[in-house]
Scaffold this motif. Structure first.
Motif, PDB file in Angstrom:
ATOM      1  N   HIS A 100       0.964  -1.083   0.052  1.00 48.60           N
ATOM      2  CA  HIS A 100       0.142  -0.031   0.187  1.00 48.60           C
ATOM      3  C   HIS A 100       0.872   1.388  -0.011  1.00 48.60           C
ATOM      4  O   HIS A 100       2.229   1.109   0.249  1.00 48.60           O
ATOM      5  CB  HIS A 100      -1.082   0.035   1.314  1.00 48.60           C
ATOM      6  N   LEU A 101       0.282   2.228  -0.339  1.00 48.39           N
ATOM      7  CA  LEU A 101       0.920   3.804  -0.338  1.00 48.39           C
ATOM      8  C   LEU A 101       1.313   4.009   1.010  1.00 48.39           C
ATOM      9  O   LEU A 101       0.528   3.897   2.010  1.00 48.39           O
ATOM     10  CB  LEU A 101      -0.082   4.691  -0.994  1.00 48.39           C
ATOM     11  N   PHE A 103       2.700   7.557   3.279  1.00 52.93           N
ATOM     12  CA  PHE A 103       2.655   9.188   3.125  1.00 52.93           C
ATOM     13  C   PHE A 103       3.610   9.704   4.269  1.00 52.93           C
ATOM     14  O   PHE A 103       3.214   9.190   5.588  1.00 52.93           O
ATOM     15  CB  PHE A 103       1.399   9.670   3.249  1.00 52.93           C
ATOM     16  N   LEU A 114      -1.546   4.196   4.036  1.00 52.38           N
ATOM     17  CA  LEU A 114      -2.770   4.358   3.546  1.00 52.38           C
ATOM     18  C   LEU A 114      -3.191   2.999   2.819  1.00 52.38           C
ATOM     19  O   LEU A 114      -2.841   3.083   1.621  1.00 52.38           O
ATOM     20  CB  LEU A 114      -2.572   5.605   2.434  1.00 52.38           C
ATOM     21  N   ARG A 115      -3.524   2.122   3.791  1.00 51.73           N
ATOM     22  CA  ARG A 115      -4.025   0.792   3.342  1.00 51.73           C
ATOM     23  C   ARG A 115      -4.895   0.816   2.285  1.00 51.73           C
ATOM     24  O   ARG A 115      -5.000  -0.081   1.391  1.00 51.73           O
ATOM     25  CB  ARG A 115      -4.432   0.098   4.620  1.00 51.73           C
ATOM     26  N   ASP A 116      -6.081   1.734   2.086  1.00 54.82           N
ATOM     27  CA  ASP A 116      -6.812   1.746   0.890  1.00 54.82           C
ATOM     28  C   ASP A 116      -6.442   2.177  -0.348  1.00 54.82           C
ATOM     29  O   ASP A 116      -6.958   2.077  -1.276  1.00 54.82           O
ATOM     30  CB  ASP A 116      -8.082   2.664   1.443  1.00 54.82           C
ATOM     31  N   GLN A 117      -5.211   2.795  -0.412  1.00 53.73           N
ATOM     32  CA  GLN A 117      -4.400   2.966  -1.672  1.00 53.73           C
ATOM     33  C   GLN A 117      -3.455   2.124  -2.060  1.00 53.73           C
ATOM     34  O   GLN A 117      -2.312   2.054  -1.476  1.00 53.73           O
ATOM     35  CB  GLN A 117      -3.731   4.538  -1.423  1.00 53.73           C
ATOM     36  N   GLN A 118      -3.808   1.196  -2.948  1.00 52.17           N
ATOM     37  CA  GLN A 118      -2.845   0.073  -3.331  1.00 52.17           C
ATOM     38  C   GLN A 118      -1.963   0.714  -4.411  1.00 52.17           C
ATOM     39  O   GLN A 118      -2.065   1.769  -5.129  1.00 52.17           O
ATOM     40  CB  GLN A 118      -3.549  -1.011  -3.794  1.00 52.17           C
TER      41      GLN A 118
END
Length: 145
Positions: A100-101, A103, A114-118
């Motif tokens: 994941h991303l 930040f 940012l686990r929802d941002q693959q």
């Protein structure tokens, strides 16, 4: 700290749950984002109720064991400092699957997962093999805007 749950998690990953490992796991669990070895060491030093001697080498070895066994992942923040955060449950020994991303806030100096941002799929030429992929975005976080 819910010691029984942490012990179970470590034992699932074939890690012996020593007092230091339980404490480091709990620090990573309570952290608001990824934290450096210095941050972990500072948390030990500022918590006077701990009766375990703090040794930076032991903390480092603990975190590296967690990383190897799929309990924590390392994030290079882009400034030469490594930070660590707990993995999701699907990571295995030497196989981190929670790509994941990350930040890095340039103002507060914190790194967030940012686990929802693959991370997007990366295609490499024939013959190349990816063993690790780390994306870190830098800017100002929502708390510092």
């Amino acid at each position: 700290m819910d010691t029984d749950l942490i012990e179970d998690r470590l034992q699932e990953k074939k890690i012996r749950p020593t007092a230091m490992r339980l404490l480091v796991y709990n620090i990573l669990k309570e952290a608001k984002g990824a934290i450096s070895l210095t941050d972990i060491e500072t948390m030990f030093l500022t918590n006077s109720s701990l009766e375990i001697p703090v040794d930076r080498t032991t903390i480092y070895r603990t975190v590296k064991t967690f990383e190897k066994k799929g309990v924590a992942h390392a994030i290079e923040q882009g400034n030469g400092v490594m930070a660590y955060a707990l993995c999701q449950s699907n990571c295995q020994e030497n196989q981190h699957k929670d790509q994941h991303l990350h930040f890095y806030c340039e103002r507060c100096k914190k790194t967030s997962c940012l686990r929802d941002q693959q991370i997007p799929n990366v295609s490499l030429p024939t013959g190349y093999q990816i063993h690790d992929l780390n994306f870190t975005a830098k800017g100002i976080c929502d708390q510092c805007v």
